[in-house]
Write an enzyme that holds these catalytic residues in place. Structure first.
Site, PDB file in Angstrom:
ATOM      1  N   ASP A  80      25.204  -1.624  30.755  1.00  0.00           N
ATOM      2  CA  ASP A  80      26.581  -1.661  31.249  1.00  0.00           C
ATOM      3  C   ASP A  80      26.609  -1.315  32.730  1.00  0.00           C
ATOM      4  O   ASP A  80      25.621  -0.831  33.300  1.00  0.00           O
ATOM      5  CB  ASP A  80      27.448  -0.678  30.449  1.00  0.00           C
ATOM      6  CG  ASP A  80      28.943  -0.939  30.600  1.00  0.00           C
ATOM      7  OD1 ASP A  80      29.325  -1.918  31.269  1.00  0.00           O
ATOM      8  OD2 ASP A  80      29.731  -0.150  30.049  1.00  0.00           O
ATOM      9  N   LYS A  81      27.773  -1.530  33.332  1.00  0.00           N
ATOM     10  CA  LYS A  81      28.016  -1.255  34.746  1.00  0.00           C
ATOM     11  C   LYS A  81      29.362  -0.562  34.881  1.00  0.00           C
ATOM     12  O   LYS A  81      30.292  -0.809  34.116  1.00  0.00           O
ATOM     13  CB  LYS A  81      27.976  -2.579  35.512  1.00  0.00           C
ATOM     14  CG  LYS A  81      28.678  -2.583  36.865  1.00  0.00           C
ATOM     15  CD  LYS A  81      30.051  -3.227  36.747  1.00  0.00           C
ATOM     16  CE  LYS A  81      30.711  -3.316  38.127  1.00  0.00           C
ATOM     17  NZ  LYS A  81      32.141  -3.692  38.003  1.00  0.00           N
ATOM     18  N   HIS A  82      29.438   0.331  35.873  1.00  0.00           N
ATOM     19  CA  HIS A  82      30.725   0.954  36.188  1.00  0.00           C
ATOM     20  C   HIS A  82      30.947   0.897  37.684  1.00  0.00           C
ATOM     21  O   HIS A  82      30.032   1.140  38.477  1.00  0.00           O
ATOM     22  CB  HIS A  82      30.769   2.415  35.739  1.00  0.00           C
ATOM     23  CG  HIS A  82      32.035   3.113  36.146  1.00  0.00           C
ATOM     24  ND1 HIS A  82      33.215   2.965  35.445  1.00  0.00           N
ATOM     25  CD2 HIS A  82      32.327   3.919  37.201  1.00  0.00           C
ATOM     26  CE1 HIS A  82      34.168   3.669  36.040  1.00  0.00           C
ATOM     27  NE2 HIS A  82      33.658   4.247  37.109  1.00  0.00           N
ATOM     28  N   SER A  83      32.178   0.559  38.087  1.00  0.00           N
ATOM     29  CA  SER A  83      32.558   0.561  39.495  1.00  0.00           C
ATOM     30  C   SER A  83      33.562   1.671  39.741  1.00  0.00           C
ATOM     31  O   SER A  83      34.428   1.938  38.904  1.00  0.00           O
ATOM     32  CB  SER A  83      33.184  -0.790  39.875  1.00  0.00           C
ATOM     33  OG  SER A  83      33.792  -0.717  41.155  1.00  0.00           O
ATOM     34  N   THR A 120      40.204  -3.856  35.450  1.00  0.00           N
ATOM     35  CA  THR A 120      39.559  -4.991  34.786  1.00  0.00           C
ATOM     36  C   THR A 120      40.336  -5.446  33.557  1.00  0.00           C
ATOM     37  O   THR A 120      40.464  -6.645  33.295  1.00  0.00           O
ATOM     38  CB  THR A 120      38.109  -4.620  34.412  1.00  0.00           C
ATOM     39  OG1 THR A 120      37.395  -4.276  35.598  1.00  0.00           O
ATOM     40  CG2 THR A 120      37.407  -5.777  33.725  1.00  0.00           C
ATOM     41  N   ARG A 168      44.356  16.390  35.120  1.00  0.00           N
ATOM     42  CA  ARG A 168      43.864  16.335  36.497  1.00  0.00           C
ATOM     43  C   ARG A 168      44.861  15.638  37.422  1.00  0.00           C
ATOM     44  O   ARG A 168      45.045  16.038  38.566  1.00  0.00           O
ATOM     45  CB  ARG A 168      42.519  15.597  36.549  1.00  0.00           C
ATOM     46  CG  ARG A 168      41.348  16.395  36.001  1.00  0.00           C
ATOM     47  CD  ARG A 168      40.145  15.505  35.790  1.00  0.00           C
ATOM     48  NE  ARG A 168      39.777  14.806  37.001  1.00  0.00           N
ATOM     49  CZ  ARG A 168      39.228  13.588  37.016  1.00  0.00           C
ATOM     50  NH1 ARG A 168      38.992  12.946  35.882  1.00  0.00           N
ATOM     51  NH2 ARG A 168      38.911  13.011  38.145  1.00  0.00           N
ATOM     52  N   SER A 183      34.142  12.586  33.592  1.00  0.00           N
ATOM     53  CA  SER A 183      35.111  11.609  33.097  1.00  0.00           C
ATOM     54  C   SER A 183      34.501  10.219  33.001  1.00  0.00           C
ATOM     55  O   SER A 183      34.606   9.546  31.972  1.00  0.00           O
ATOM     56  CB  SER A 183      36.337  11.591  34.025  1.00  0.00           C
ATOM     57  OG  SER A 183      37.271  10.625  33.591  1.00  0.00           O
ATOM     58  N   LYS A 187      32.713   8.507  28.821  1.00  0.00           N
ATOM     59  CA  LYS A 187      33.118   7.263  28.155  1.00  0.00           C
ATOM     60  C   LYS A 187      31.973   6.257  28.115  1.00  0.00           C
ATOM     61  O   LYS A 187      31.764   5.584  27.100  1.00  0.00           O
ATOM     62  CB  LYS A 187      34.327   6.659  28.871  1.00  0.00           C
ATOM     63  CG  LYS A 187      35.579   7.519  28.817  1.00  0.00           C
ATOM     64  CD  LYS A 187      36.787   6.815  29.378  1.00  0.00           C
ATOM     65  CE  LYS A 187      36.751   6.631  30.874  1.00  0.00           C
ATOM     66  NZ  LYS A 187      36.972   7.885  31.627  1.00  0.00           N
ATOM     67  N   LYS A 188      31.237   6.146  29.216  1.00  0.00           N
ATOM     68  CA  LYS A 188      30.134   5.184  29.250  1.00  0.00           C
ATOM     69  C   LYS A 188      29.025   5.572  28.276  1.00  0.00           C
ATOM     70  O   LYS A 188      28.491   4.732  27.546  1.00  0.00           O
ATOM     71  CB  LYS A 188      29.582   5.078  30.682  1.00  0.00           C
ATOM     72  CG  LYS A 188      30.496   4.335  31.639  1.00  0.00           C
ATOM     73  CD  LYS A 188      30.661   2.888  31.240  1.00  0.00           C
ATOM     74  CE  LYS A 188      31.536   2.101  32.176  1.00  0.00           C
ATOM     75  NZ  LYS A 188      31.739   0.701  31.744  1.00  0.00           N
TER      76      LYS A 188
END
Length: 435
Positions: A80-83, A120, A168, A183, A187-188
């Site tokens: 997977d990828k996260h931005s 997204t 937050r 955070s 989730k990832k």
């Protein structure tokens, strides 16, 4: 036995709670044992005093384990990828199907837009019929059919993060490096990943506008994810201008479809290949990063990524023939206005955040979480940094619901795009690699 008061007191005294205490606190966030007041006090104490590397890993894993952690039995790696977010950043819609076409499985848990950056899930919502909130059974079915799925987190994925995230936002603790890291990664990691790549943005359109801040976040994320057992690398990438020439949900999907069907290339393909190359190498699907990048570029060019995107859209409730007929399905704005250059000059600077906020004002994003989005509005054909425009040439095209909205967007766009007699130095798309 742990209790919230003792844990908060420990943090206030600049002592780091141990793993058992952080596990207890995360479960308390998830099941309501910890009150909102205690959540806010915890967030403020972490923000002011920090957790350190060991405490950050412990909090991340505790938040991951506060709910369901997915397990997979698939004939390839789960990647997977996260931005960290930017404007015109529709990379996930290109990268996920390209990864699937290369043999990876991609259960991408994504978010919605808030502030100047797009989400997204909001982009996918512009496709008629697509549902991004899937049951676990349907998620697994989509992954089996398409190799990828881009979905929102279910209620039982990292529920501690949902409580802490909301707190937050109203307690001015959003910028805590420890809380940001926990955070994002809780989730990832709950998605059961074998590998992760992080796209940490820096520049005018990013949250982290300063390179040193972006590098600090990238290092914290990489160190924490690897310590939690997930092979992770970060790229620090440029967001001094929109990544794609379109901002707005349907307009960004249209740009993605032009890329996936061979009608456009540019930075969107370049960054997807760079991120995907790292993932394929880390996941054992390519001999090295360059070979992985070449493989990603190849499946985008030959249409295999488009096939996977179409399969994902259909499995998630969208049109079966979306890839073949995408212009027919995407909504269009009622007011379309070209904004022209007032003189011949070079584009010397682009305020990405200002452009993102102009799209929000058009109705294409959220000022608050409850705002409804108009998927058709936004900006397209946005000029690139360093390009030379002649008087009368377009700077961008506005897509609006009403003429008055287009008027405000035009004024904002002219303020956001700076021109001058000399071409500026343009930054590299990939600034650094961490891990």
């Amino acid at each position: 036995m742990s209790n919230a008061r003792a844990i908060i007191a420990k943090l206030r005294q600049r002592q780091t709670p141990n793993r058992e205490e952080l596990n207890w606190f995360a479960q308390g966030l998830a099941d309501g044992t910890v009150t909102d007041a205690q959540s806010g006090a915890f967030a403020m104490a972490v923000c002011l005093n920090g957790l350190g590397d060991v405490g950050r890993v412990a909090l991340t894993m505790a938040m991951r384990d506060s709910g369901r952690v997915l397990e997979w039995d698939l004939p390839g790696p789960v990647l997977d990828k996260h931005s960290t977010g930017g404007v015109g950043d529709c990379v996930s819609l290109v990268l996920a199907p390209a990864m699937a076409a290369c043999g990876a499985y991609v259960p991408m848990i994504s978010g919605r837009g808030l502030g100047h950056t797009g989400g997204t899930l909001d982009k996918l919502d512009a496709i008629p019929g697509v549902s991004t909130q899937l049951s676990e059974r349907r998620l697994r079915d989509t992954i089996a059919k398409a190799g990828c799925a881009i979905v929102g987190a279910s209620a039982d994925i990292a529920p501690a993060d949902k409580r802490l995230y909301a707190v937050r936002d109203v307690t001015a603790t959003v910028e805590s490096l420890d809380l940001i890291t926990a955070s994002i990664l809780s989730k990832k990691l709950a998605a059961g990943l074998d590998g992760l790549v992080l796209d940490v943005k820096t520049g005018s359109g990013a949250f982290m506008k300063d390179m040193d801040e972006a590098r600090g976040l990238a290092e914290a994320l990489v160190k924490t994810a690897n310590a939690a057992g997930c092979k992770t690398t970060a790229l620090i990438t440029d967001m001094s201008q929109p990544l794609a020439p379109a901002l707005g949900n349907a307009l960004e999907v249209a740009e993605v479809m032009r890329v996936l069907t061979g009608r456009a290339a540019g930075p969107l393909v370049e960054i997807a290949a760079a991120l995907g190359g790292v993932l394929l190498a880390n996941g054992g699907l390519a001999k090295d990063v360059q070979a992985g990048a070449d493989a990603i570029a190849a499946v985008i060019k030959d249409g295999r990524a488009a096939e996977r995107f179409g399969a994902m859209v259909a499995a998630m409730g969208g049109p079966v023939q979306f890839v073949e007929n995408w212009p027919r399905f995407l909504p269009e704005a009622t007011v379309i206005r070209e904004v022209s250059a007032q003189s011949t000059a070079f584009i010397t600077a682009i305020d990405g955040e200002a452009l993102g906020l102009a799209v929000v004002d058009l109705g294409g994003g959220r000022a608050v979480e409850s705002d409804q989005i108009n998927p058709a509005v936004g900006l397209s054909d946005v000029v690139r940094l360093g390009s030379k425009v002649a008087k009368g040439q377009p700077l961008a095209v506005i897509h609006a619901a009403r003429p008055a909205d287009a008027d405000r967007a035009e004024a904002a766009l002219r303020r956001a795009i700076s021109t001058g007699p000399l071409a500026p130095a343009t930054p590299d798309l990939i600034a650094d690699r961490i891990g």
